[in-house]
Every structure is written in C-alpha cells, then in structure tokens.
Write a protein that holds these residues in place. Structure first.
Motif, mmCIF file in Angstrom:
data_model
loop_
_atom_site.group_PDB
_atom_site.id
_atom_site.type_symbol
_atom_site.label_atom_id
_atom_site.label_comp_id
_atom_site.label_asym_id
_atom_site.label_seq_id
_atom_site.Cartn_x
_atom_site.Cartn_y
_atom_site.Cartn_z
ATOM 1 N N ALA A 1 37.661 30.329 54.437
ATOM 2 C CA ALA A 1 38.191 30.766 53.144
ATOM 3 C C ALA A 1 37.143 30.598 52.052
ATOM 4 C CB ALA A 1 39.449 29.972 52.794
ATOM 5 N N ARG A 2 36.450 29.486 52.079
ATOM 6 C CA ARG A 2 35.420 29.240 51.063
ATOM 7 C C ARG A 2 34.300 30.281 51.162
ATOM 8 N NH1 ARG A 2 34.521 24.912 47.607
ATOM 9 N NH2 ARG A 2 32.344 24.561 47.124
ATOM 10 N N ARG A 3 33.921 30.639 52.365
ATOM 11 C CA ARG A 3 32.888 31.662 52.568
ATOM 12 C C ARG A 3 33.381 33.013 52.035
ATOM 13 N NH1 ARG A 3 32.826 31.697 57.764
ATOM 14 N NH2 ARG A 3 31.899 29.642 57.855
ATOM 15 N N THR A 4 34.633 33.341 52.320
ATOM 16 C CA THR A 4 35.202 34.601 51.838
ATOM 17 C C THR A 4 35.234 34.631 50.319
ATOM 18 O OG1 THR A 4 36.555 34.872 53.815
ATOM 19 C CG2 THR A 4 37.262 36.046 51.840
ATOM 20 N N TYR A 5 35.730 33.564 49.709
ATOM 21 C CA TYR A 5 35.815 33.525 48.249
ATOM 22 C C TYR A 5 34.426 33.451 47.611
ATOM 23 C CZ TYR A 5 40.763 32.724 49.051
ATOM 24 O OH TYR A 5 42.068 32.836 49.459
ATOM 25 N N GLY A 6 33.470 32.858 48.299
ATOM 26 C CA GLY A 6 32.090 32.873 47.811
ATOM 27 C C GLY A 6 31.538 34.292 47.784
ATOM 28 N N GLY A 7 31.875 35.067 48.802
ATOM 29 C CA GLY A 7 31.481 36.474 48.824
ATOM 30 C C GLY A 7 32.132 37.260 47.702
ATOM 31 N N VAL A 8 33.401 36.961 47.440
ATOM 32 C CA VAL A 8 34.092 37.614 46.326
ATOM 33 C C VAL A 8 33.410 37.249 45.010
ATOM 34 C CG1 VAL A 8 36.252 37.668 44.994
ATOM 35 C CG2 VAL A 8 36.320 37.773 47.492
ATOM 36 N N LEU A 9 33.083 35.984 44.833
ATOM 37 C CA LEU A 9 32.411 35.536 43.606
ATOM 38 C C LEU A 9 31.078 36.256 43.432
ATOM 39 C CD1 LEU A 9 32.399 33.645 41.169
ATOM 40 C CD2 LEU A 9 31.476 31.859 42.644
ATOM 41 N N ARG A 10 30.313 36.355 44.506
ATOM 42 C CA ARG A 10 29.030 37.049 44.450
ATOM 43 C C ARG A 10 29.218 38.530 44.116
ATOM 44 N NH1 ARG A 10 27.769 37.121 49.683
ATOM 45 N NH2 ARG A 10 28.717 39.160 49.746
ATOM 46 N N ASP A 11 30.139 39.183 44.801
ATOM 47 C CA ASP A 11 30.349 40.614 44.591
ATOM 48 C C ASP A 11 30.884 40.910 43.193
ATOM 49 O OD1 ASP A 11 29.468 40.936 47.164
ATOM 50 O OD2 ASP A 11 31.452 41.378 48.006
ATOM 51 N N VAL A 12 31.786 40.080 42.699
ATOM 52 C CA VAL A 12 32.314 40.280 41.347
ATOM 53 C C VAL A 12 31.214 40.058 40.314
ATOM 54 C CG1 VAL A 12 33.930 39.361 39.623
ATOM 55 C CG2 VAL A 12 34.716 39.826 41.935
ATOM 56 N N THR A 13 30.341 39.082 40.540
ATOM 57 C CA THR A 13 29.224 38.850 39.621
ATOM 58 C C THR A 13 28.315 40.077 39.568
ATOM 59 O OG1 THR A 13 29.283 36.476 40.048
ATOM 60 C CG2 THR A 13 27.251 37.363 39.115
ATOM 61 N N VAL A 14 27.976 40.609 40.726
ATOM 62 C CA VAL A 14 27.133 41.810 40.776
ATOM 63 C C VAL A 14 27.837 42.964 40.073
ATOM 64 C CG1 VAL A 14 26.148 43.553 42.330
ATOM 65 C CG2 VAL A 14 25.873 41.111 42.831
ATOM 66 N N PHE A 15 29.123 43.127 40.329
ATOM 67 C CA PHE A 15 29.883 44.208 39.694
ATOM 68 C C PHE A 15 29.879 44.074 38.179
ATOM 69 C CE2 PHE A 15 33.900 45.635 37.846
ATOM 70 C CZ PHE A 15 33.750 47.002 38.038
ATOM 71 N N VAL A 16 30.119 42.874 37.665
ATOM 72 C CA VAL A 16 30.157 42.675 36.210
ATOM 73 C C VAL A 16 28.780 42.943 35.596
ATOM 74 C CG1 VAL A 16 30.470 40.936 34.399
ATOM 75 C CG2 VAL A 16 32.154 41.145 36.214
ATOM 76 N N VAL A 17 27.710 42.528 36.262
ATOM 77 C CA VAL A 17 26.361 42.784 35.739
ATOM 78 C C VAL A 17 26.089 44.291 35.699
ATOM 79 C CG1 VAL A 17 23.895 42.516 36.243
ATOM 80 C CG2 VAL A 17 25.415 40.537 36.359
ATOM 81 N N VAL A 18 26.410 45.001 36.781
ATOM 82 C CA VAL A 18 26.200 46.450 36.823
ATOM 83 C C VAL A 18 27.063 47.138 35.768
ATOM 84 C CG1 VAL A 18 26.536 48.527 38.248
ATOM 85 C CG2 VAL A 18 25.453 46.491 39.218
ATOM 86 N N LEU A 19 28.314 46.723 35.650
ATOM 87 C CA LEU A 19 29.208 47.296 34.645
ATOM 88 C C LEU A 19 28.661 47.065 33.233
ATOM 89 C CD1 LEU A 19 31.977 48.644 34.007
ATOM 90 C CD2 LEU A 19 32.878 46.326 33.803
#
Length: 146
Positions: free
Chosen positions: A10-28
């Motif tokens: 679960a921690r690995r999955t949520y870490g991936g979500v955190l990473r992907d959301v960070t990238v998305f917010v930066v691109v946005l």
C-alpha cells in the motif's frame, strides 16, 4: 488461505500516486502559466499560479496522508483524511474571501486550471489505485450474522 496484505504494498502504491500527482501538478502549473499568459497576460499568469497552488495543496496533501498512513489501521487513515479535508475547506474559504474582489488574477484561468486539476488528479489517482494489488475487502472475514 490468503496471506495478509503487506503494508509496504500500500505504501508503495500511495508513493507512486504521490509521485504522479506531483508530476501532474508541476506540468499543469507550467501549461497553465503559459496558457494564462496567452489568455490574460500577467493576470492570467497569476490566475494559473493561484489555481495550481490550490490544486497542489489539495491533491498533494491527500496523496501524502495516504502514503504516510498506509501502514496504519483504516480508521487512523480515515481520521487523518477527514481532518485534512476540514482543514483544506477552511483554507479554501479563507483564500476565496481574500481573493474576492481582487483584480490581480484572471478568474477564468483560475477556474480552468482548478477544473483541470480536479479531473487530472482524479484520473491519476484512479489509474494508480485501480491497478494496485491492494484488496478492498478482507477475504478472511466472514459475515457471521447469516
């Protein structure tokens, strides 16, 4: 019998979500600032930055709480999420009151960036969680009422 869920999954999955959301917010943010500059000049840039800032606070705090509480019992994670949601609503209310009547930002750009942030964050989180190998129910528990 199935093995209990490993909290590191679960921690690995949520870490991936955190990473992907960070990238998305930066691109946005980058695209929003560029689009805002084209649409509304300096006011458009500020509208995009305010919208991206609000999106970052909402999306990243939720993803971080999910990551940080992944190994905790579900009621602890839920308590943190509900408490953070209440705090974010209070911050949003304060931000909207402060922005009311301000003319330094473009409200249309702010609206578009926030709308894209909501839809994009939902898509990123859904994609990650739908493909995660984290059970949504406990197969070991049985309804003893029937």
């Amino acid at each position: 019998m199935s093995a209990p869920t490993d909290p590191s999954d679960a921690r690995r999955t949520y870490g991936g979500v955190l990473r992907d959301v960070t990238v998305f917010v930066v691109v946005l943010t980058v695209l929003g600032v560029a689009g805002g500059a084209l649409v509304g000049g300096t006011a458009g840039v500020w509208g995009a930055l305010v919208g991206a800032g609000i999106a970052a606070v909402f999306s990243l705090s939720t993803a971080y709480i999910m990551w940080a509480t992944a190994a905790k019992p579900m009621h602890v994670m839920n308590a943190w999420l509900v408490g953070a949601w209440l705090g974010k609503m209070a911050l949003l209310l304060v931000a909207l009151v402060l922005l009311r009547g301000a003319e330094f930002y473009h409200p249309g750009v702010l609206f578009v960036v926030l709308t894209l942030a909501i839809l994009g964050s939902l898509a990123v989180e859904y994609r990650a969680l739908a493909s995660a190998r984290i059970p949504h129910v406990d197969p070991e528990s049985r309804d003893t009422l029937g």
